[in-house]
Structures are given as C-alpha cells and as structure tokens.
Design a protein around this motif. Structure first.
Motif, short mmCIF file in Angstrom:
data_model
loop_
_atom_site.label_atom_id
_atom_site.label_comp_id
_atom_site.label_asym_id
_atom_site.label_seq_id
_atom_site.Cartn_x
_atom_site.Cartn_y
_atom_site.Cartn_z
N GLY A 118 38.05 47.30 53.50
CA GLY A 118 39.27 46.91 52.79
C GLY A 118 40.51 47.57 53.35
O GLY A 118 41.60 47.05 53.24
N ASN A 119 40.35 48.75 53.94
CA ASN A 119 41.49 49.45 54.52
C ASN A 119 41.42 49.54 56.04
O ASN A 119 42.43 49.47 56.71
N THR A 120 40.22 49.73 56.55
CA THR A 120 40.07 49.87 58.00
C THR A 120 38.90 49.00 58.47
O THR A 120 37.96 48.74 57.73
N VAL A 121 39.01 48.59 59.69
CA VAL A 121 37.94 47.83 60.32
C VAL A 121 37.24 48.76 61.29
O VAL A 121 37.88 49.39 62.12
N ALA A 122 35.93 48.87 61.17
CA ALA A 122 35.17 49.71 62.08
C ALA A 122 34.38 48.82 63.02
O ALA A 122 33.79 47.82 62.60
N VAL A 123 34.39 49.17 64.27
CA VAL A 123 33.64 48.44 65.29
C VAL A 123 32.56 49.36 65.80
O VAL A 123 32.82 50.48 66.21
N THR A 124 31.32 48.91 65.73
CA THR A 124 30.19 49.70 66.19
C THR A 124 29.64 49.09 67.47
O THR A 124 29.30 47.90 67.48
N GLN A 125 29.58 49.89 68.52
CA GLN A 125 29.00 49.42 69.78
C GLN A 125 27.49 49.51 69.70
O GLN A 125 26.95 50.45 69.17
N LEU B 120 31.05 48.65 76.25
CA LEU B 120 32.37 48.31 76.78
C LEU B 120 32.37 48.29 78.31
O LEU B 120 33.04 47.45 78.92
N GLU B 121 31.61 49.17 78.91
CA GLU B 121 31.53 49.17 80.37
C GLU B 121 30.90 47.87 80.87
O GLU B 121 31.33 47.29 81.87
N ARG B 122 29.90 47.38 80.14
CA ARG B 122 29.26 46.11 80.53
C ARG B 122 30.21 44.94 80.38
O ARG B 122 30.09 43.95 81.10
N ASN C 207 38.27 51.14 79.39
CA ASN C 207 37.53 50.18 78.57
C ASN C 207 37.99 50.21 77.11
O ASN C 207 38.22 49.16 76.51
N ASP C 208 38.14 51.40 76.55
CA ASP C 208 38.61 51.53 75.16
C ASP C 208 40.02 50.97 75.02
O ASP C 208 40.34 50.29 74.05
#
Length: 178
Positions: free
Chosen positions: A24-31, A37-39, A49-50
């Motif tokens: 609701g406040n933040t979006v979390a992205v889990t690799q 990201l390197e791929r 990459n980040d």
C-alpha cells in the motif's frame, strides 16, 4: 453427460526473474537468483544493472505499478531481456526504448479518449513525437549493432544483350576522374 467446468481465469503475468509485492505504501521487487539483473541487463556491475532497472520504473505512473490489470512492472525487464543488449550503449537504449514505448501507448490512450479537439490535437502531437523518437531509437540500435554499415541485398538483376553488370564496390570519383 459431462460436468460443466468454470472457465479458467487467465494467469497473472509471470516474470520469471522477479516477483512484486505492494503493502500500500511501497512496492517491493524480489529477484529470483542473485544474478537476475545481470542476466537481463548484461552488465557485470550491480550498480549499472540496479540503476537501469530503477530508471525504467521512474517513468511509470503509480497506477501502472499496482497489482492487477494495469501492472506493467514486469514489462521493463522483460523487454530489455528480449532486446538482448550487448553493451552499455544498448543497455541504456533498451531502457529508453521501453520507456518511450510506454509513453507512446499512454499518449495513444489519451488521444483516443480526448473529448475536445484541442485536447486531441495536443495528444496527437505528443503521440507523433514519441512515435518518431521510438523509430529513431530503433534505427540507432540497428546502426550500433551493424557498426554503421548498411547492407543492400539485390535479389534479381537483368542484363540485356551487350550490357555489363558490375558486382562489387564502385568508386565514382577521385584522382583521374573529370
């Protein structure tokens, strides 16, 4: 008699390398995998990459990063992965192309929903500029990948009796020519 089955709901988009959560406040992205990201982006530098990953999201509207039909968070890394950037120039260009594409489609929606002519004309101008920008980006990627060389393939040539055909590079000037 066959039992009726409920129609299957379409699956949510699957982005193999990431999952998203929103409190609701933040979006979390889990690799999924330390090298996700390197791929995708192809750099050995986690900072590059980040940075590219985050820059793509900076261009999105908050409505586009919510779970549901408008969720396009997976688009940026997926399209960059499909472009398969080979170097730093292509990595940056791939992110720019994805952002331009999103903006272009967004403007198309605004143009389609404009209720007055001045609104339509403003959205149409922006749409056309973005379409030209995207085309220029595609051409820049093509030129970069080909080293600036243009290749022309001739598939059929007719030479009449008494005529000559030349195959190869032809110089039409220089010393000795008048």
């Amino acid at each position: 008699m066959k039992a009726k089955t409920k129609p299957k709901k379409p699956d949510q988009p699957r982005y193999d390398l990431f999952s998203f959560t929103n409190d609701g406040n933040t979006v979390a992205v889990t690799q999924h995998g330390k090298d996700a990201l390197e791929r995708i982006y192809g750099s050995k530098s986690p900072a590059v990459n980040d940075g590219l990953f985050n820059q793509g999201y900076m261009t999105l509207n908050p409505k586009e990063v919510e779970p549901g039909a408008n969720d396009v968070r997976g688009f940026f890394p997926a399209i960059v992965r499909d472009i398969e950037p080979r170097d730093a120039i292509e990595r940056m260009l791939a992110v720019q192309m994805a952002a331009t594409h999103v903006a272009l489609i967004r403007q198309g929606g605004r143009m389609a929903n404009a209720e007055q002519l001045p609104q339509f004309e403003a959205h149409e101008r922006a749409f056309n500029k973005l379409a030209r920008t995207y085309t220029a980006q595609m051409e820049a990627l093509r030129k970069h990948r080909s080293g600036g060389k243009q290749t022309v393939t001739v598939q059929h040539v007719n030479v009449s009796d008494g005529g000559q055909a030349i195959v190869g590079n032809v110089d039409t000037g220089g010393e000795g020519w008048q």
